[in-house]
Design an enzyme around this catalytic site. Structure first.
Site, PDB file in Angstrom:
ATOM      1  N   ARG A  81       0.781  -1.229   0.000  1.00 39.68           N
ATOM      2  CA  ARG A  81       0.000   0.000   0.000  1.00 39.68           C
ATOM      3  C   ARG A  81       0.816   1.285   0.000  1.00 39.68           C
ATOM      4  NH1 ARG A  81      -5.491  -1.066   0.829  1.00 39.68           N
ATOM      5  NH2 ARG A  81      -5.844   1.082   1.449  1.00 39.68           N
ATOM      6  N   ASP A  82       2.152   1.207  -0.012  1.00 40.23           N
ATOM      7  CA  ASP A  82       2.953   2.430  -0.122  1.00 40.23           C
ATOM      8  C   ASP A  82       4.301   2.130  -0.772  1.00 40.23           C
ATOM      9  OD1 ASP A  82       3.424   5.178   0.105  1.00 40.23           O
ATOM     10  OD2 ASP A  82       4.266   5.001   2.116  1.00 40.23           O
ATOM     11  N   LEU A  83       4.275   1.353  -1.849  1.00 39.27           N
ATOM     12  CA  LEU A  83       5.510   1.055  -2.569  1.00 39.27           C
ATOM     13  C   LEU A  83       5.920   2.307  -3.329  1.00 39.27           C
ATOM     14  CD1 LEU A  83       7.568  -1.163  -3.194  1.00 39.27           C
ATOM     15  CD2 LEU A  83       6.238  -1.667  -5.257  1.00 39.27           C
ATOM     16  N   THR A 120       1.562   7.280  -0.918  1.00 35.10           N
ATOM     17  CA  THR A 120       2.187   8.532  -1.312  1.00 35.10           C
ATOM     18  C   THR A 120       1.551   8.955  -2.625  1.00 35.10           C
ATOM     19  OG1 THR A 120       4.205   7.825  -0.212  1.00 35.10           O
ATOM     20  CG2 THR A 120       4.425   9.559  -1.882  1.00 35.10           C
TER      21      THR A 120
END
Length: 174
Positions: A81-83, A120
């Site tokens: 969920r935030d790669l 992000t």
């Protein structure tokens, strides 16, 4: 403390050559802690900022390692969920995906309130923005954005305020 304990449990579920292992942890200690395998090397973001875009052969190695890392994460029943480039370490054995602080079980409960997004902005998938039909494919979208950054030196949807970036993710072309 509860969020940290959740992050520890999440990180302990992921085992693979492209994700650093949790060596030990004690989220209930007076000063909660977690120790992970040491990964020598810069983040993808640092490497591109210091040395410029990657050549084609390096991009192939990056894509293969990241795809295997996501496969490991998804096989554990999780989504990252935030790669993004700052959550990818470049080690001698290949890219290492780190920071499961906002990962959640694919079938688990959402940890945000209505109107909030995970991730992000420049690397967040449209389905994460809307909160609809979020699946492991959202991580693949973020993987593509990280690879575009490595190839070009620029975030896939440009820079600017979070709101304008999210709008470009929803309506623009990378």
């Amino acid at each position: 403390r509860a969020r940290f304990a959740r992050e520890v449990r999440t990180a302990q579920r992921v085992h693979g050559p492209f994700t650093p292992a949790v060596v030990d942890a004690d989220p209930e200690a007076p000063a909660p802690w977690m120790a992970t395998e040491y990964v020598p090397g810069p983040t993808l973001k640092e490497a591109v900022r210091e040395n410029g875009p990657f050549p084609e052969e390096s991009l192939r190695v990056l894509v293969l390692g990241l795809a295997r890392a996501l496969s490991t994460i998804h096989t554990a029943g999780l989504m990252h969920r935030d790669l993004k480039p700052s959550n990818i370490l470049l080690s001698p054995r290949g890219p290492q995906v780190i920071d499961f602080g906002i990962a959640r079980a694919v079938e688990g409960t959402v940890l945000t309130r209505t109107g909030q997004t995970f991730g992000t902005p420049a690397y967040t998938s449209p389905e994460q923005i809307t909160g609809l039909n979020v699946s492991p494919s959202a991580d693949v979208f973020s993987l593509a954005g990280a690879v575009l950054f490595a190839a070009s030196g620029r975030p896939p949807f440009g820079e600017g305020s979070p709101a304008s970036t999210l709008s470009r993710v929803m309506k623009g072309e990378p």
